[in-house]
Design a protein around this motif. Structure first.
Motif, PDB file in Angstrom:
ATOM      1  N   VAL A   1       0.843  -1.211   0.000  1.00 40.41           N
ATOM      2  CA  VAL A   1       0.000   0.000   0.000  1.00 40.41           C
ATOM      3  C   VAL A   1       0.870   1.251   0.000  1.00 40.41           C
ATOM      4  O   VAL A   1       0.596   2.218  -0.720  1.00 40.41           O
ATOM      5  CB  VAL A   1      -0.958  -0.007   1.216  1.00 40.41           C
ATOM      6  N   MET A   2       1.961   1.239   0.795  1.00 42.03           N
ATOM      7  CA  MET A   2       2.853   2.400   0.835  1.00 42.03           C
ATOM      8  C   MET A   2       3.501   2.647  -0.532  1.00 42.03           C
ATOM      9  O   MET A   2       3.559   3.791  -0.998  1.00 42.03           O
ATOM     10  CB  MET A   2       3.939   2.197   1.904  1.00 42.03           C
TER      11      MET A   2
ATOM     12  N   LEU B   1       0.840   3.968  -2.901  1.00 43.86           N
ATOM     13  CA  LEU B   1       0.544   5.376  -2.612  1.00 43.86           C
ATOM     14  C   LEU B   1       1.634   6.287  -3.163  1.00 43.86           C
ATOM     15  O   LEU B   1       1.345   7.346  -3.724  1.00 43.86           O
ATOM     16  CB  LEU B   1       0.426   5.584  -1.096  1.00 43.86           C
ATOM     17  N   PHE B   2       2.885   5.855  -2.998  1.00 49.54           N
ATOM     18  CA  PHE B   2       4.016   6.649  -3.491  1.00 49.54           C
ATOM     19  C   PHE B   2       3.938   6.812  -5.007  1.00 49.54           C
ATOM     20  O   PHE B   2       4.061   7.928  -5.534  1.00 49.54           O
ATOM     21  CB  PHE B   2       5.332   5.973  -3.085  1.00 49.54           C
TER      22      PHE B   2
ATOM     23  N   ALA C   1       0.979   9.001  -5.961  1.00 47.67           N
ATOM     24  CA  ALA C   1       1.231  10.413  -5.653  1.00 47.67           C
ATOM     25  C   ALA C   1       2.063  11.080  -6.744  1.00 47.67           C
ATOM     26  O   ALA C   1       1.979  12.294  -6.937  1.00 47.67           O
ATOM     27  CB  ALA C   1       1.947  10.543  -4.302  1.00 47.67           C
ATOM     28  N   LEU C   2       2.871  10.283  -7.453  1.00 47.34           N
ATOM     29  CA  LEU C   2       3.696  10.847  -8.518  1.00 47.34           C
ATOM     30  C   LEU C   2       2.927  11.003  -9.823  1.00 47.34           C
ATOM     31  O   LEU C   2       3.200  11.927 -10.598  1.00 47.34           O
ATOM     32  CB  LEU C   2       4.924   9.951  -8.760  1.00 47.34           C
TER      33      LEU C   2
ATOM     34  N   PHE D   1      -2.797  16.565  -9.659  1.00 48.16           N
ATOM     35  CA  PHE D   1      -3.330  17.303  -8.507  1.00 48.16           C
ATOM     36  C   PHE D   1      -4.488  18.171  -8.993  1.00 48.16           C
ATOM     37  O   PHE D   1      -4.445  18.683 -10.108  1.00 48.16           O
ATOM     38  CB  PHE D   1      -2.229  18.182  -7.921  1.00 48.16           C
ATOM     39  N   PRO D   2      -5.539  18.324  -8.168  1.00 49.62           N
ATOM     40  CA  PRO D   2      -6.676  19.159  -8.597  1.00 49.62           C
ATOM     41  C   PRO D   2      -6.223  20.570  -8.932  1.00 49.62           C
ATOM     42  O   PRO D   2      -5.367  21.139  -8.253  1.00 49.62           O
ATOM     43  CB  PRO D   2      -7.590  19.156  -7.376  1.00 49.62           C
TER      44      PRO D   2
ATOM     45  N   GLU E   1      -6.202  24.573  -9.320  1.00 47.84           N
ATOM     46  CA  GLU E   1      -6.577  25.642  -8.397  1.00 47.84           C
ATOM     47  C   GLU E   1      -7.857  26.305  -8.875  1.00 47.84           C
ATOM     48  O   GLU E   1      -8.021  26.588 -10.070  1.00 47.84           O
ATOM     49  CB  GLU E   1      -5.452  26.669  -8.364  1.00 47.84           C
ATOM     50  N   ARG E   2      -8.773  26.519  -7.931  1.00 50.30           N
ATOM     51  CA  ARG E   2      -9.996  27.274  -8.256  1.00 50.30           C
ATOM     52  C   ARG E   2      -9.726  28.733  -7.972  1.00 50.30           C
ATOM     53  O   ARG E   2      -9.533  29.127  -6.827  1.00 50.30           O
ATOM     54  CB  ARG E   2     -11.173  26.782  -7.412  1.00 50.30           C
ATOM     55  N   ARG E   3      -9.683  29.516  -8.999  1.00 53.81           N
ATOM     56  CA  ARG E   3      -9.389  30.945  -8.810  1.00 53.81           C
ATOM     57  C   ARG E   3     -10.669  31.682  -8.458  1.00 53.81           C
ATOM     58  O   ARG E   3     -11.539  31.857  -9.282  1.00 53.81           O
ATOM     59  CB  ARG E   3      -8.765  31.542 -10.063  1.00 53.81           C
ATOM     60  N   THR E   4     -10.763  32.072  -7.205  1.00 55.77           N
ATOM     61  CA  THR E   4     -11.918  32.851  -6.767  1.00 55.77           C
ATOM     62  C   THR E   4     -11.448  34.267  -6.451  1.00 55.77           C
ATOM     63  O   THR E   4     -10.391  34.440  -5.837  1.00 55.77           O
ATOM     64  CB  THR E   4     -12.557  32.233  -5.512  1.00 55.77           C
TER      65      THR E   4
ATOM     66  N   ARG F   1     -10.725  37.601  -4.656  1.00 55.74           N
ATOM     67  CA  ARG F   1     -10.592  37.927  -3.238  1.00 55.74           C
ATOM     68  C   ARG F   1     -11.407  39.158  -2.915  1.00 55.74           C
ATOM     69  O   ARG F   1     -11.449  40.113  -3.694  1.00 55.74           O
ATOM     70  CB  ARG F   1      -9.143  38.183  -2.896  1.00 55.74           C
TER      71      ARG F   1
END
Lengths: 229, 56
Positions: B32-33, B36-37, B40-41, B45-46, B48-51, B53
């Protein structure tokens, strides 16, 4: 980074003043609690450090409940079983996340860029965590802990510390587990985190030129930063 | 002894492989480790949601 004249180390009259001026110079609040991170941090491999930290928070919280209620509660009642399991599985996740964190940092040579102390404190924290896990296993007060402590006793004797550190001594191991090990570990983790903030999150190897150009943690260029949410 | 108690104190299955012997639970955790490694590579990655400010 050059300090302002009033923050010069030589002007501080005492060691407290020297520490304060050094912290003010090296760890300003925007560096200690940054709102942005470099674009390369937006990767799952950078998540496992904070995952480890989150698991540690759960371990300490559930361990505090176990310490107050005691084995006559967590061996018998349903809620006690729940907290016992919460403590156990938080430890499993702690080590699982920590090993993936270690793999990620090892293969990106995270000691680069004057980050040796960050790497060393992380490794020492891993070793202390193993000690915390062992003492945790032997204080369960069940058959499992009896078996583990008498197996571990042979191991401790084999390395010559059995007379000093007796894993069959419940009182000694209880105190080491609930006080000494968490204290050392929390201090190590705190130093580790401050060093991460001080040196910045290590970039991938192929991003070394970005770091060398000063575009690492505190870059204000929109293309190199992403919001931390 | 009750069945659940019997299961609780029973040892895990071990896989002997020459000089190496590893329990099935330990092998599962190690796999599992590693999984996961690798994930992860390679897993993106999701974004960025630019909201916008709000400035007060």
């Amino acid at each position: 980074m050059s300090g302002t004249p009033e923050l010069d180390d030589e002007s501080a009259p005492s060691w407290i003043g020297k520490v304060r001026t050094r912290l003010e110079r090296d760890l300003p609040y925007d560096k200690l609690l940054p709102e942005t991170q470099p674009a390369y941090v937006a990767s799952w491999i950078y998540v496992f450090g904070v995952g480890t930290l989150s698991a540690l928070v759960m371990i300490i919280a559930s361990g505090t409940v176990l310490a107050f209620e005691g084995p006559s509660w967590y061996h018998i009642s349903n809620v006690g079983h729940f907290f016992n399991s919460l403590h156990y599985w938080s430890v499993q996740l702690f080590f699982l996340f920590m090993v993936v964190h270690l793999l990620g940092k090892f293969w990106m040579a995270a000691w680069r860029g004057n980050r040796a102390r960050t790497w060393i404190t992380g490794m020492v924290a891993l070793i202390v965590s193993i000690g915390a896990a062992l003492t945790g296993y032997v204080i369960q007060t069940n058959f499992d802990s009896q078996w583990i402590s008498f197996e571990a006793k042979d191991g401790m004797n084999a390395v010559g510390i059995g007379a000093w550190f007796n894993v069959a001594n419940l009182g000694q191991n209880l105190l080491v587990h609930v006080f000494l090990m968490p204290l050392i570990l929390v201090v190590l983790v705190a130093v580790h985190l401050v060093l991460v903030r001080l040196r910045g999150v290590v970039p991938p190897i192929d991003a070394a030129e970005v770091e060398a150009a000063g575009g690492a943690v505190h870059s204000s260029a929109p293309s190199e930063t992403t919001e931390v949410r | 002894m009750l069945l659940w108690q019997d299961e609780a104190v029973s040892t895990a299955s071990y896989l002997p492989w020459g000089w190496l012997s590893i329990s099935v639970p330990n092998l599962i955790v190690i796999l599992v480790m590693i999984a996961l490694f690798v994930l992860a590579l390679v897993v993106p990655f999701p974004k960025e949601r630019r909201t916008p400010r709000k400035h007060s």
